[in-house]
Design a protein around this motif. Structure first.
Motif, short mmCIF file in Angstrom:
data_model
loop_
_atom_site.label_atom_id
_atom_site.label_comp_id
_atom_site.label_asym_id
_atom_site.label_seq_id
_atom_site.Cartn_x
_atom_site.Cartn_y
_atom_site.Cartn_z
N ILE B 130 3.75 69.31 1.24
CA ILE B 130 3.42 68.16 0.39
C ILE B 130 4.52 67.11 0.46
O ILE B 130 4.26 65.91 0.57
N LEU B 131 5.77 67.58 0.44
CA LEU B 131 6.91 66.67 0.57
C LEU B 131 6.85 65.88 1.87
O LEU B 131 6.98 64.65 1.88
N TYR B 132 6.62 66.58 2.98
CA TYR B 132 6.58 65.91 4.28
C TYR B 132 5.41 64.94 4.35
O TYR B 132 5.49 63.89 4.98
N LYS B 133 4.32 65.30 3.69
CA LYS B 133 3.15 64.42 3.67
C LYS B 133 3.49 63.13 2.93
O LYS B 133 3.16 62.03 3.38
N GLN B 134 4.21 63.28 1.79
CA GLN B 134 4.59 62.08 1.03
C GLN B 134 5.58 61.22 1.82
O GLN B 134 5.58 60.00 1.69
N LEU B 135 6.38 61.86 2.64
CA LEU B 135 7.32 61.10 3.47
C LEU B 135 6.66 60.53 4.72
O LEU B 135 7.32 59.87 5.53
N ASN B 136 5.38 60.83 4.88
CA ASN B 136 4.65 60.41 6.08
C ASN B 136 5.19 61.05 7.36
O ASN B 136 5.20 60.42 8.41
N TRP B 137 5.62 62.27 7.24
CA TRP B 137 6.21 62.96 8.38
C TRP B 137 5.22 63.87 9.09
O TRP B 137 5.58 64.51 10.08
N ILE B 138 3.99 63.97 8.58
CA ILE B 138 3.01 64.83 9.25
C ILE B 138 2.70 64.21 10.60
O ILE B 138 2.61 62.98 10.73
N ASP B 139 2.53 65.09 11.60
CA ASP B 139 2.28 64.65 12.97
C ASP B 139 3.50 63.95 13.60
O ASP B 139 3.35 63.09 14.46
N THR B 140 4.70 64.33 13.12
CA THR B 140 5.93 63.93 13.80
C THR B 140 6.75 65.21 13.98
O THR B 140 6.38 66.26 13.44
N TYR B 141 7.85 65.09 14.70
CA TYR B 141 8.70 66.29 14.88
C TYR B 141 9.71 66.47 13.76
O TYR B 141 10.45 67.44 13.75
N TYR B 142 9.76 65.52 12.80
CA TYR B 142 10.75 65.67 11.72
C TYR B 142 10.61 66.99 10.95
O TYR B 142 11.62 67.67 10.73
N PRO B 143 9.39 67.40 10.55
CA PRO B 143 9.30 68.65 9.79
C PRO B 143 9.76 69.86 10.59
O PRO B 143 10.17 70.87 10.02
N LEU B 144 9.70 69.77 11.91
CA LEU B 144 10.12 70.91 12.74
C LEU B 144 11.62 70.92 12.96
O LEU B 144 12.23 71.98 13.11
N THR B 145 12.23 69.75 13.01
CA THR B 145 13.64 69.69 13.42
C THR B 145 14.63 69.43 12.28
O THR B 145 15.69 70.04 12.25
N ILE B 146 14.28 68.54 11.34
CA ILE B 146 15.23 68.20 10.27
C ILE B 146 15.75 69.44 9.53
O ILE B 146 16.95 69.54 9.27
N PRO B 147 14.88 70.43 9.19
CA PRO B 147 15.41 71.61 8.48
C PRO B 147 16.56 72.30 9.22
O PRO B 147 17.47 72.83 8.60
N LYS B 148 16.52 72.25 10.55
CA LYS B 148 17.59 72.91 11.31
C LYS B 148 18.89 72.14 11.18
O LYS B 148 19.97 72.73 11.25
N TRP B 149 18.82 70.82 11.02
CA TRP B 149 20.03 70.03 10.83
C TRP B 149 20.58 70.23 9.43
O TRP B 149 21.69 69.79 9.13
N LEU B 150 19.82 70.88 8.57
CA LEU B 150 20.29 71.16 7.21
C LEU B 150 20.49 72.66 7.00
O LEU B 150 20.45 73.15 5.88
N ALA B 151 20.70 73.37 8.09
CA ALA B 151 21.08 74.79 8.04
C ALA B 151 20.17 75.65 7.16
O ALA B 151 20.64 76.51 6.43
N THR B 152 18.84 75.42 7.24
CA THR B 152 17.97 76.23 6.40
C THR B 152 17.81 77.67 6.90
O THR B 152 17.36 78.52 6.16
N ASP B 153 18.18 77.94 8.14
CA ASP B 153 18.19 79.33 8.61
C ASP B 153 19.52 79.96 8.25
O ASP B 153 20.42 80.13 9.09
N ALA B 154 19.66 80.33 6.98
CA ALA B 154 20.95 80.80 6.49
C ALA B 154 21.45 82.02 7.25
O ALA B 154 22.64 82.30 7.29
N PHE B 155 20.49 82.71 7.85
CA PHE B 155 20.86 83.88 8.63
C PHE B 155 21.97 83.58 9.65
O PHE B 155 22.90 84.37 9.84
N PHE B 156 21.87 82.43 10.28
CA PHE B 156 22.86 82.09 11.30
C PHE B 156 24.21 81.75 10.68
O PHE B 156 25.25 81.99 11.30
N ILE B 157 24.19 81.19 9.47
CA ILE B 157 25.47 80.95 8.78
C ILE B 157 26.17 82.29 8.57
O ILE B 157 27.35 82.45 8.87
#
Lengths: 298, 280
Positions: B130-157
């Motif tokens: 819903i957040l990405y939809k409000q940001l108009n990010w659907i059908d872009t690569y932002y939802p796939l890539t931005i989370p990685k730039w914000l270290a959401t895979d804490a496992f790797f930390i």
């Protein structure tokens, strides 16, 4: 105050990307997910508050919810034990000081490496199909006219279990690392006492390996509850035939993104979280009685 | 006595290779089928195609829905590389803070980080969507890539923290005496020494992103933006029985990058799994 700033400024600068991600993509969404789960929300019009109706509907009035739970439980409780047993057996076979270990390890890890991909799920669908190689083999060697495993609701789920068991590679590598930690003199002493190989395995290997078993069990359990891609591809996105492969996460996806019942799907997500937390908790709390750490239980 | 031990070893080798071949059979069958002409795929059991053709590859490469398969490849590479770079930068920064620096609330944040590793991502998917939809990010690569730039895979930390903690502290101390600031220590000392954990992170991020189906399915709708998993699925949905060959051929190509990454960096891979227990 200035000292506090001086101490914290740089560390928090390093933490900043993670903190932003945590707040914007984890904590924030979790809070709104609780709220959405108490609403009717189809993305187009704004959410309307309906209290616990989603949860009530789920437990009282949705047979597909129970089907998806059943499918997921069968999958988790067959695939995880089988996978761990295979992983342990193959790892102990390989831990006999054989030459070419790297090669064998690679051989067994390959299915795991590739297994999460759509390509392998596509392949699986064909292997177990009516004209797939499994049936060719059965006909050729045993003369059995076998069914279409994928299209038959009695077997379709087990083809996905088989796919999961096939990917025992990462558990196996962790077991191998654990086996290498066991001191050889334990086995030598047991040999002197005349213990059979099987007895050595039960009395030395298994107990000393319990921390690794514990770890593998938790990891595999958590990921098995969240299985999605395989069932989606193999069933063509439907969970069929007649819901026999309707995994919990697949049903959640259909609810949220095919029927646009975002509130209901959010409620389902919280139930899944509670189920996973429950099983993790059970394993953790019983672990004291069956997990033995070498340093005397620390 | 010696002879029987050797015999046992031989038996063990045969057993292990036997099981291994049995396990590899589906993959070998996929490769060999992709080289067979369509009418032989489901009638010929032998792994050795007695009639080899590259037609399946030609047909598959031409693509589907007026999009060539090369577009899917390019898209997958763009997404995977953005994810790898983002994950390396953001996770190593957080790991340096947790592994080496002192700051207020450190224990609290560390505990939060550990909890997020265990969290099934389904509880955040819908609000994120819903957040990405409000940001108009659907059908872009932002939802796939931005989370990685914000270290959401804490496992790797966590993986990197464990590694960084094992590095000798004397190095930092002597660098501090030489007048190095924390940022320079991170860049000049910690990053080069933590390379094995960075490589492990890079490999896994690449392969998981390459294979990831769920988020790509959620966020990408336009065939021109499709990644490989979505392209394969498109193929499967529309293919009649006769074009299985093309689907198989493209499946083989889809597996190749993961195999290359795996074989060229195998040493780190196995270390990474056995020391940290990465899920599979």
């Amino acid at each position: 105050m200035a000292r506090l700033w001086k101490k914290n400024a740089i560390p928090y600068l390093f933490l900043l990307p993670w903190l932003i991600g945590l707040l914007a993509l984890t904590v924030g969404p979790m809070i709104s997910s609780v709220y959405y789960s108490l609403t009717n929300y189809d993305v187009i019009s704004s959410p309307t508050y309906i209290g616990f109706d989603n949860y009530k509907k789920m437990f009282m009035d949705d047979p597909r919810f129970y089907t998806s739970l059943k499918v997921t439980f069968i999958y988790v409780f067959t695939s995880v034990p089988l996978k761990l047993i295979f992983a342990l057996l193959v790892a102990s076979l390989m831990n006999k000081g054989l030459r070419g270990l790297t090669f064998y390890r690679t051989l067994y890890y390959l299915p795991t490496l590739l297994g999460g991909s759509v390509a392998i799920a596509v392949l699986w669908r064909k292997i177990f199909g009516a004209t797939g190689i499994v049936n060719h083999f059965l006909l050729l060697f045993f003369g059995i006219e076998a069914p279409d495993w994928i299209a038959n609701p009695e077997y379709s789920l087990y083809t996905i279990v088989a796919l999961s068991v096939w990917q025992f590679g990462s558990s196996m590598i962790i077991f191998l690392a654990g086996l290498k930690q066991i001191p050889q003199d334990f086995y030598e002493a047991a040999q002197v006492d005349g213990a059979s190989k099987w007895k050595q395995f039960l009395k030395i290997t298994i107990p000393l390996l319990t921390p690794v078993i514990f770890f593998n069990l938790i990891m595999q359990l958590i990921s098995a509850f969240q299985a999605f891609t395989q069932s989606f591809i193999i069933s063509g996105g439907t969970g069929g035939p007649i819901d026999s492969t309707l995994f919990y996460t697949l049903y959640l996806y259909l609810k949220g993104f095919s029927f646009y019942e975002m509130g209901y799907a959010s409620a389902m997500a919280w139930v899944l979280l509670i189920i996973i937390a429950f099983f993790t908790f059970i394993i953790f709390s019983t672990s004291k009685s069956w997990v033995h750490y070498g340093d005397g239980g620390k | 006595m010696i002879r029987s031990i050797q015999f046992n070893k031989l038996l063990m080798h045969i057993l292990i290779i036997g099981i291994g071949l049995f396990m590899l059979y589906p993959i070998l069958w996929l490769i060999s089928s992709s080289l067979k002409p369509g009418y032989l795929i489901f009638t010929n059991l032998s792994l050795w195609p007695n009639e080899v053709t590259l037609n399946n590859y030609r047909e598959g490469w031409a693509g589907i829905s007026r999009v060539g398969f090369i577009t899917f490849f390019k898209n997958s590479f763009i997404v995977a590389i953005l994810c790898v770079v983002g994950n390396l930068i953001s996770s190593s920064m957080a790991a340096y803070a947790f592994g080496r620096l002192e700051f207020s609330w450190k224990k609290f944040w560390f505990a939060v980080m550990l909890v997020t590793i265990m969290l099934p991502h389904h509880v955040t998917i819908i609000p994120q969507y819903i957040l990405y939809k409000q940001l108009n990010w659907i059908d872009t690569y932002y939802p796939l890539t931005i989370p990685k730039w914000l270290a959401t895979d804490a496992f790797f930390i966590f993986l990197m923290v464990q590694f960084i903690r094992g590095l000798p502290r004397e190095l930092d101390e002597s660098a501090t005496i030489d007048g190095c600031g924390k940022i320079r220590i991170y860049w000049k000392i910690i990053i080069p020494l933590a390379l094995p954990s960075l490589i492990t992170t890079a490999i896994f991020t690449f392969i998981w992103t390459w294979d990831d189906f769920f988020s790509q399915l959620l966020y990408i709708n336009t065939p021109k933006l499709y990644t490989i998993p979505l392209g394969l699925r498109l193929f499967m949905d529309s293919s009649s029985e006769s074009s299985w060959g093309a689907l198989f051929a493209m499946s083989v190509l889809a597996l190749i990058p993961s195999l290359i990454v795996f074989f060229s960096l195998q040493k780190y891979f196995v270390e990474g799994i056995s020391t940290s227990g990465i899920k599979g």
